[in-house]
Enzyme design. Structure first.
Site, mmCIF file in Angstrom:
data_model
loop_
_atom_site.group_PDB
_atom_site.id
_atom_site.type_symbol
_atom_site.label_atom_id
_atom_site.label_comp_id
_atom_site.label_asym_id
_atom_site.label_seq_id
_atom_site.Cartn_x
_atom_site.Cartn_y
_atom_site.Cartn_z
ATOM 1 N N ARG A 67 42.030 6.339 41.948
ATOM 2 C CA ARG A 67 41.115 7.484 41.960
ATOM 3 C C ARG A 67 40.789 7.880 40.519
ATOM 4 O O ARG A 67 39.693 8.296 40.191
ATOM 5 C CB ARG A 67 41.711 8.688 42.723
ATOM 6 C CG ARG A 67 40.836 9.926 42.575
ATOM 7 C CD ARG A 67 41.141 11.077 43.529
ATOM 8 N NE ARG A 67 42.481 11.148 44.019
ATOM 9 C CZ ARG A 67 43.536 11.579 43.315
ATOM 10 N NH1 ARG A 67 43.384 11.987 42.068
ATOM 11 N NH2 ARG A 67 44.735 11.596 43.856
ATOM 12 N N LYS A 81 19.233 4.993 44.760
ATOM 13 C CA LYS A 81 17.800 4.764 44.710
ATOM 14 C C LYS A 81 17.481 3.631 43.729
ATOM 15 O O LYS A 81 17.900 2.524 43.954
ATOM 16 C CB LYS A 81 17.105 6.082 44.370
ATOM 17 C CG LYS A 81 17.644 7.297 45.163
ATOM 18 C CD LYS A 81 17.400 7.227 46.655
ATOM 19 C CE LYS A 81 18.166 8.267 47.463
ATOM 20 N NZ LYS A 81 18.001 9.649 47.051
ATOM 21 N N TYR A 107 14.996 17.853 45.758
ATOM 22 C CA TYR A 107 15.470 17.075 46.901
ATOM 23 C C TYR A 107 16.069 18.025 47.950
ATOM 24 O O TYR A 107 16.836 18.934 47.601
ATOM 25 C CB TYR A 107 16.510 16.083 46.380
ATOM 26 C CG TYR A 107 17.202 15.263 47.425
ATOM 27 C CD1 TYR A 107 16.499 14.304 48.144
ATOM 28 C CD2 TYR A 107 18.549 15.427 47.686
ATOM 29 C CE1 TYR A 107 17.133 13.536 49.103
ATOM 30 C CE2 TYR A 107 19.200 14.661 48.640
ATOM 31 C CZ TYR A 107 18.482 13.718 49.352
ATOM 32 O OH TYR A 107 19.113 12.972 50.296
HETATM 33 C C1 LIG Z 1 18.683 10.871 47.237
HETATM 34 C C2 LIG Z 1 18.616 11.905 46.195
HETATM 35 C C3 LIG Z 1 19.729 12.711 45.889
HETATM 36 C C4 LIG Z 1 21.024 12.620 46.665
HETATM 37 O O1 LIG Z 1 21.664 11.396 46.500
HETATM 38 P P1 LIG Z 1 22.568 10.681 47.599
HETATM 39 O O2 LIG Z 1 22.960 9.425 46.937
HETATM 40 O O3 LIG Z 1 21.739 10.505 48.827
HETATM 41 O O4 LIG Z 1 23.722 11.601 47.866
HETATM 42 C C5 LIG Z 1 19.603 13.618 44.864
HETATM 43 N N1 LIG Z 1 18.441 13.766 44.177
HETATM 44 C C6 LIG Z 1 17.357 13.023 44.454
HETATM 45 C C7 LIG Z 1 16.113 13.228 43.657
HETATM 46 C C8 LIG Z 1 17.396 12.079 45.465
HETATM 47 O O5 LIG Z 1 16.307 11.355 45.741
#
Ligand SMILES: *Cc1c(COP(=O)(O)O)cnc(C)c1O
Length: 392
Positions: A46, A200, A98
């Protein structure tokens, strides 16, 4: 080193015992110590894992940061930043963030006595006005999701720097998920902390969920690092491996994404069934000049409003074959989403409408398939919209 070289090499040396060129997946929970406190810097997974260390060093290099920390999701990374705060503290947040960020703040952190003001952060003077004596963080997303509006990072950084209202100087946080470090580096423009959903563009292949936090300040890093271990929302080694692998092609992927996105945006802008297209690369975009100044390209996300309101959107969604109807973004394949019923469902309707997240809004994550195929796919889909065809 320049960006594409860092993306492939930063934090990654051949593995010393075998020479393996790829960083191994160190799938272990603990490490054997030779004697009491005699170890190689790794005690428990961890706290430290070599695959994670390689990823964190690479992520830091991409944002021109001294430090990076990685997490099990983007929201876990955001939670790590919120761990800097205590009950009674206040956050000024952009009003077009978001949906999950909004939910994390409103439904979770509010219960712990932290207050939030959501303002149009594309106007730096509105951020200035919202700062209170208790303000500890200013939180921006640019380009925003799903409206692709821009905030002037430098202007907001100056507001924070020159502020005399807050008792302790607030830290400026920028969610850089939409631009990716290839197109924009907020720390270079005066931000204190950068946060990413590596799910992403950084991961880039829709096969892993993860998050990251980058910063230059030693004081912030010490506290963030402490909470990474103390709270424990760390990514597993296989996830780290996948993100490291994805990052290697980030530069070429982003170039392909934005080339296709521009073509799609230009195509949609001319289509009779499209009311409005939002893409920072179009001269019609209200922040096009700022985009040219602040970003090194316009990215792969395109949003548009279809004619016919909610019914128009309902008829169009699901008609395309290459654009899959799905949440998320930033992968090599094209995705389409309906923010109102998918990613932004947790925001009340009045609030959504006030912000421009209307029922007929459609968000595209333009992938790196062939440009002509993508446009043909949209064309075939739009031709199936009956209600709208009559209105033409
Ligand atoms: C998807 C997203 C998040 C959250 O991320 P996760 O990996 O889904 O927890 C935060 N900010 C933006 C701009 C996003 O597109």
């Amino acid at each position: 080193m320049k960006f594409s070289t860092k993306a492939i090499h930063a934090g990654q040396e051949p593995e010393p015992t075998t020479g393996a060129i790829m960083t191994p997946i160190f799938q272990t929970s603990t490490y054997v110590q030779e004697g009491l406190h005699k170890h190689k810097g790794y005690e428990y997974a961890r706290t430290q894992n070599p695959t994670r260390t390689a990823l964190e060093e690479c992520l830091a290099a991409l944002e021109n940061a001294k430090y990076a920390l990685s997490f099990g999701s983007g929201l876990a990374a955001e939670g790590n930043i919120m761990n800097l705060l205590s009950s009674g503290d206040h956050v000024v947040c952009g009003d077009d963030v978001y949906g999950g960020t909004y939910r994390l703040f409103e439904k979770v952190w509010k219960r712990y006595g932290i207050s939030f003001d959501f303002v149009d952060a594309s106007d730096a003077s509105k951020v200035a006005k919202a700062i209170k004596p208790e303000t500890r963080l200013v939180w921006l997303e640019t380009p925003t999701n799903p409206l692709l509006r821009l905030c002037d990072i430098k202007a907001v950084a100056d507001v924070v720097k020159n502020d005399k209202t807050a008792k302790i100087k607030p830290a400026l946080v920028v969610d850089n998920t939409f631009a990716s470090p290839y197109l924009q580096n907020p720390l270079d423009m005066g931000a204190d902390i950068v946060v990413h959903s590596v799910t992403k563009y950084l991961g880039g292949h829709s096969d892993v969920v993860g998050g990251a936090v980058m910063c230059n300040r030693d004081d912030l890093y010490e506290t963030l690092k402490y909470h990474q271990n103390a709270v424990g929302a760390v990514p597993g080694p296989f996830d780290c491996f996948l993100v490291l692998r994805g990052i290697k092609t980030l530069a070429v992927r982003m170039e392909a994404h934005q080339k296709n996105a521009m073509a799609v945006a230009q195509y949609l802008e001319k289509h009779p069934l499209v009311e409005k297209v939002m893409y920072p690369g179009l001269p019609s975009h209200p922040h096009h000049e700022l985009a040219k100044k602040q970003m090194r390209g316009f990215g792969g996300m395109v949003s548009f409003v279809i004619k016919g309101g909610e019914e128009g959107a309902r008829q169009f969604l699901g008609t395309t074959k290459l654009f899959s109807l799905a949440e998320s973004l930033g992968g090599v394949e094209s995705l389409m989403c309906h923010p109102v019923s998918m990613t932004h469902g947790s925001i009340p309707k009045e609030e959504r409408d006030a912000r421009g997240v209307v029922d007929a809004l459609i968000r595209l994550s333009v992938g790196i398939e062939d440009q002509d195929d993508l446009i043909k796919d949209l064309e075939t889909g739009l031709a199936k919209v009956k209600l709208l065809a009559e209105a033409k």
